[in-house]
Structure formats: C-alpha cells, structure tokens
Design a protein around this motif. Structure first.
Motif, PDB file in Angstrom:
ATOM      1  N   VAL A   1       4.722   0.874   1.385  1.00 29.79           N
ATOM      2  CA  VAL A   1       5.705   0.385   0.422  1.00 29.79           C
ATOM      3  C   VAL A   1       5.693   2.068  -0.461  1.00 29.79           C
ATOM      4  N   GLU A   2       6.799   2.794  -1.299  1.00 32.16           N
ATOM      5  CA  GLU A   2       6.755   3.543  -2.522  1.00 32.16           C
ATOM      6  C   GLU A   2       6.906   2.697  -3.419  1.00 32.16           C
ATOM      7  N   LEU A   3       5.492   2.499  -3.818  1.00 30.25           N
ATOM      8  CA  LEU A   3       5.204   2.250  -5.813  1.00 30.25           C
ATOM      9  C   LEU A   3       6.157   2.817  -6.656  1.00 30.25           C
TER      10      LEU A   3
ATOM     11  N   ARG B   1       0.739   7.408  -8.476  1.00 29.50           N
ATOM     12  CA  ARG B   1      -0.701   7.707  -8.793  1.00 29.50           C
ATOM     13  C   ARG B   1      -1.426   5.650  -7.888  1.00 29.50           C
ATOM     14  N   PHE B   2      -0.567   4.947  -7.829  1.00 34.75           N
ATOM     15  CA  PHE B   2      -1.301   3.301  -7.736  1.00 34.75           C
ATOM     16  C   PHE B   2      -0.912   3.621  -6.478  1.00 34.75           C
ATOM     17  N   LEU B   3      -2.326   3.295  -5.420  1.00 35.62           N
ATOM     18  CA  LEU B   3      -2.034   2.797  -4.052  1.00 35.62           C
ATOM     19  C   LEU B   3      -2.216   1.685  -4.038  1.00 35.62           C
TER      20      LEU B   3
ATOM     21  N   ASP C   1      -4.884   3.113   4.131  1.00 37.58           N
ATOM     22  CA  ASP C   1      -6.149   2.742   3.314  1.00 37.58           C
ATOM     23  C   ASP C   1      -6.143   1.502   3.746  1.00 37.58           C
ATOM     24  N   PHE C   2      -5.392   1.091   4.214  1.00 43.63           N
ATOM     25  CA  PHE C   2      -5.825  -0.621   4.950  1.00 43.63           C
ATOM     26  C   PHE C   2      -7.074  -0.876   4.824  1.00 43.63           C
TER      27      PHE C   2
ATOM     28  N   LEU D   1       0.746  -1.353  -0.185  1.00 46.19           N
ATOM     29  CA  LEU D   1      -0.378   0.084  -0.108  1.00 46.19           C
ATOM     30  C   LEU D   1       1.054   1.391   0.158  1.00 46.19           C
ATOM     31  N   ARG D   2       0.720   2.601  -0.574  1.00 41.09           N
ATOM     32  CA  ARG D   2       1.078   3.620  -1.042  1.00 41.09           C
ATOM     33  C   ARG D   2       1.028   4.192   0.348  1.00 41.09           C
TER      34      ARG D   2
END
Length: 116
Positions: free
Chosen positions: A99-101, A105-107, A74-75, A69-70
């Motif tokens: 993590v840093e995706l 924009r990816f969550l 959002d968990f 998850l970014r």
C-alpha cells in the motif's frame, strides 16, 4: 450495552478501542522512519505489544493481523521478524499487502484485532 473504551485518543483517532472482549488496534508504525524494514517491523510489533497490554491482553490472543508494506520487496525480511514475534500455535489470521503509506519513509504498518 457494553461500554467502548478508547485508548490514547485524540481528535482524529484512538490507538486502540475495546468493546466487550474485543480489542481493535489502529495502524502501528515505527517511530524511527529512517530504519530499515527489520527495525521498523520490530518497532511496529513492539507498539502492538504495548497497545495490547494497555487493553488487558497480549499477542497470544490475536485474532487477526493486517500487515501493510510499502514494497513487497520487504516481505521476506518482515516475515523473519514477524515469525519470531508471533506466538507459535496461536497464530492469528493474517493478510499482507503493498500500500501507499501516509509517509513514504514508513516501510510497514500493522493493524490487529485481539480477544481479551
């Protein structure tokens, strides 16, 4: 020696690899980068379903899932979608982390291993 089957391969990666009775999925992300965590989770999990089907298996055979998850904010919303998707009684091992995706924009990104 077992053959390695690579699914949806390009010069950098395969979206799935099959070796013997194991299926390894690359990280699956949403197509719509503008969607909220609920939409992006649904899309990523739909891609997991698609890759598993292409490899000859399904989510009832999942062994392990990693959820990236970014933001851990959002968990709970991600879990609401994940819990409705996963096969109860056949839940895989799971890890979830922030993590840093590759694209901000990816969550969410989902990685999985399944049996065939």
């Amino acid at each position: 020696m077992s053959e390695i089957v690579r699914i949806d391969q390009n010069t950098r990666r395969s979206r799935a690899s099959v070796f013997g009775d194991l299926v390894f999925l690359a990280g699956q992300v949403a197509d719509d980068k503008a969607g909220d965590i609920t939409q992006q989770t649904r899309e990523a999990l739909a891609k997991v379903d698609d890759m598993l089907a292409r490899a000859g298996t399904d989510k009832s055979r999942l062994l392990s899932v990693q959820v990236w998850l970014r933001t851990m904010d959002d968990f709970d919303a991600m879990n609401a979608v994940y819990d409705a998707w996963v096969v109860q009684g056949q839940t895989p091992c799971r890890a979830c982390g922030k993590v840093e995706l590759a694209d901000p924009r990816f969550l969410i990104e989902v990685i999985a291993i399944a049996a065939r």
